[in-house]
Design a protein around this motif. Structure first.
Motif, PDB file in Angstrom:
ATOM      1  N   ARG A  79      50.386  44.355  44.244  1.00 48.30           N
ATOM      2  CA  ARG A  79      50.857  43.327  45.183  1.00 48.30           C
ATOM      3  C   ARG A  79      50.875  43.879  46.602  1.00 48.30           C
ATOM      4  NH1 ARG A  79      55.752  41.254  41.422  1.00 48.30           N
ATOM      5  NH2 ARG A  79      54.436  40.202  39.930  1.00 48.30           N
ATOM      6  N   ASP A 118      49.258  33.862  45.195  1.00 50.77           N
ATOM      7  CA  ASP A 118      48.711  35.117  44.671  1.00 50.77           C
ATOM      8  C   ASP A 118      47.801  34.887  43.470  1.00 50.77           C
ATOM      9  OD1 ASP A 118      49.865  37.914  42.826  1.00 50.77           O
ATOM     10  OD2 ASP A 118      48.411  37.956  44.470  1.00 50.77           O
ATOM     11  N   LYS A 146      49.931  48.504  44.861  1.00 52.83           N
ATOM     12  CA  LYS A 146      48.541  48.408  44.428  1.00 52.83           C
ATOM     13  C   LYS A 146      48.266  47.033  43.801  1.00 52.83           C
ATOM     14  CE  LYS A 146      45.546  51.969  43.004  1.00 52.83           C
ATOM     15  NZ  LYS A 146      45.314  53.144  42.195  1.00 52.83           N
ATOM     16  N   SER A 179      39.975  38.233  45.297  1.00 50.41           N
ATOM     17  CA  SER A 179      39.746  39.676  45.299  1.00 50.41           C
ATOM     18  C   SER A 179      40.909  40.406  45.955  1.00 50.41           C
ATOM     19  CB  SER A 179      38.452  39.965  46.070  1.00 50.41           C
ATOM     20  OG  SER A 179      38.324  41.311  46.375  1.00 50.41           O
ATOM     21  N   ARG A 180      41.298  41.531  45.361  1.00 46.29           N
ATOM     22  CA  ARG A 180      42.311  42.381  45.972  1.00 46.29           C
ATOM     23  C   ARG A 180      41.768  43.080  47.210  1.00 46.29           C
ATOM     24  NH1 ARG A 180      46.777  40.645  44.492  1.00 46.29           N
ATOM     25  NH2 ARG A 180      47.263  40.745  42.301  1.00 46.29           N
ATOM     26  N   LYS A 181      40.459  43.373  47.210  1.00 44.82           N
ATOM     27  CA  LYS A 181      39.877  44.032  48.381  1.00 44.82           C
ATOM     28  C   LYS A 181      39.960  43.142  49.618  1.00 44.82           C
ATOM     29  CE  LYS A 181      36.680  47.113  46.069  1.00 44.82           C
ATOM     30  NZ  LYS A 181      35.286  47.506  45.887  1.00 44.82           N
ATOM     31  N   SER A 231      42.176  40.875  50.077  1.00 45.42           N
ATOM     32  CA  SER A 231      43.600  40.860  50.427  1.00 45.42           C
ATOM     33  C   SER A 231      43.963  42.110  51.219  1.00 45.42           C
ATOM     34  CB  SER A 231      44.464  40.786  49.168  1.00 45.42           C
ATOM     35  OG  SER A 231      44.284  39.570  48.509  1.00 45.42           O
ATOM     36  N   TRP A 232      43.460  43.268  50.794  1.00 46.68           N
ATOM     37  CA  TRP A 232      43.739  44.507  51.522  1.00 46.68           C
ATOM     38  C   TRP A 232      43.156  44.455  52.928  1.00 46.68           C
ATOM     39  CZ3 TRP A 232      47.178  48.115  51.039  1.00 46.68           C
ATOM     40  CH2 TRP A 232      47.733  48.394  49.799  1.00 46.68           C
ATOM     41  N   TYR A 242      51.269  34.444  50.534  1.00 45.19           N
ATOM     42  CA  TYR A 242      50.773  35.275  49.440  1.00 45.19           C
ATOM     43  C   TYR A 242      51.627  35.113  48.187  1.00 45.19           C
ATOM     44  CZ  TYR A 242      46.976  38.013  51.443  1.00 45.19           C
ATOM     45  OH  TYR A 242      45.773  38.413  51.942  1.00 45.19           O
TER      46      TYR A 242
END
Length: 177
Positions: free
Chosen positions: A15, A75, A13, A80-82, A84-85, A71
């Motif tokens: 990474r 990092d 979650k 945004s993590r979104k 990245s997802w 990454y």
């Protein structure tokens, strides 16, 4: 044994890019297994290219491990993590599709397997042609890479325009007056 903290290397979650590393290692290891002897055959005008399945596995492994290393290095610059997802899931799904359907071709009736068996009436052949999906999948793969570029660029701009105040707190520089 392992603590469930945000700084744990196994916390996907926090990474999500570790999925790329795991997939790259699994694909690389899979290339050394002697269970598949399939080949990818590509016709380019007069040239007939044949690529072995282990070579394709190794190419995908190198690409995935390269993205994972990007990454790891960048990092702290991601916005945004979104995003990245979206990048990671899009990349993995597209590469799985390209790998699976380039190596393990479904049996389609009436598909000629020899160069001299091709005729001019291929477009009139009934049924679904899986090769029609390659272009949209490659476009989705390129869009996923665009998400990575946007995420890195906008995150870098955000970090660049933050300044430290005298008490150690970060504040944003007003770009518009």
């Amino acid at each position: 044994m392992f603590r469930s903290t945000n700084h744990s290397i196994f916390n996907l979650k926090a990474r999500p890019y570790n999925l790329l590393g795991i997939a790259g290692l699994m694909t690389g290891l899979m290339s050394f297994l002697p269970i598949h002897q399939e080949t990818l055959e590509i016709n380019l005008r007069d040239t007939y290219l044949v690529i072995a399945a282990p070579s394709i596995c190794r190419i995908f492994a190198v690409v995935l491990l390269f993205l994972w290393s990007l990454y790891l290095v960048s990092d702290h610059l991601m916005l945004s993590r979104k995003l990245s997802w979206f990048h990671i899931v899009g990349t993995l799904l597209c590469l799985v599709f390209l790998f699976f359907f380039s190596i393990y071709k479904p049996d389609v009736p009436e598909v000629p397997m020899r160069y001299y068996a091709f005729t001019g009436s291929e477009s009139q052949r009934p049924g679904f042609n899986i090769s029609n999906l390659y272009i949209p999948v490659v476009l989705i793969l390129l869009l996923a890479q665009l998400f990575f570029s946007i995420n890195l660029t906008m995150g870098s701009i955000k970090v660049l325009f933050q300044k430290k105040t005298s008490d150690g707190q970060e504040s944003n520089i007003n770009l518009v007056k």
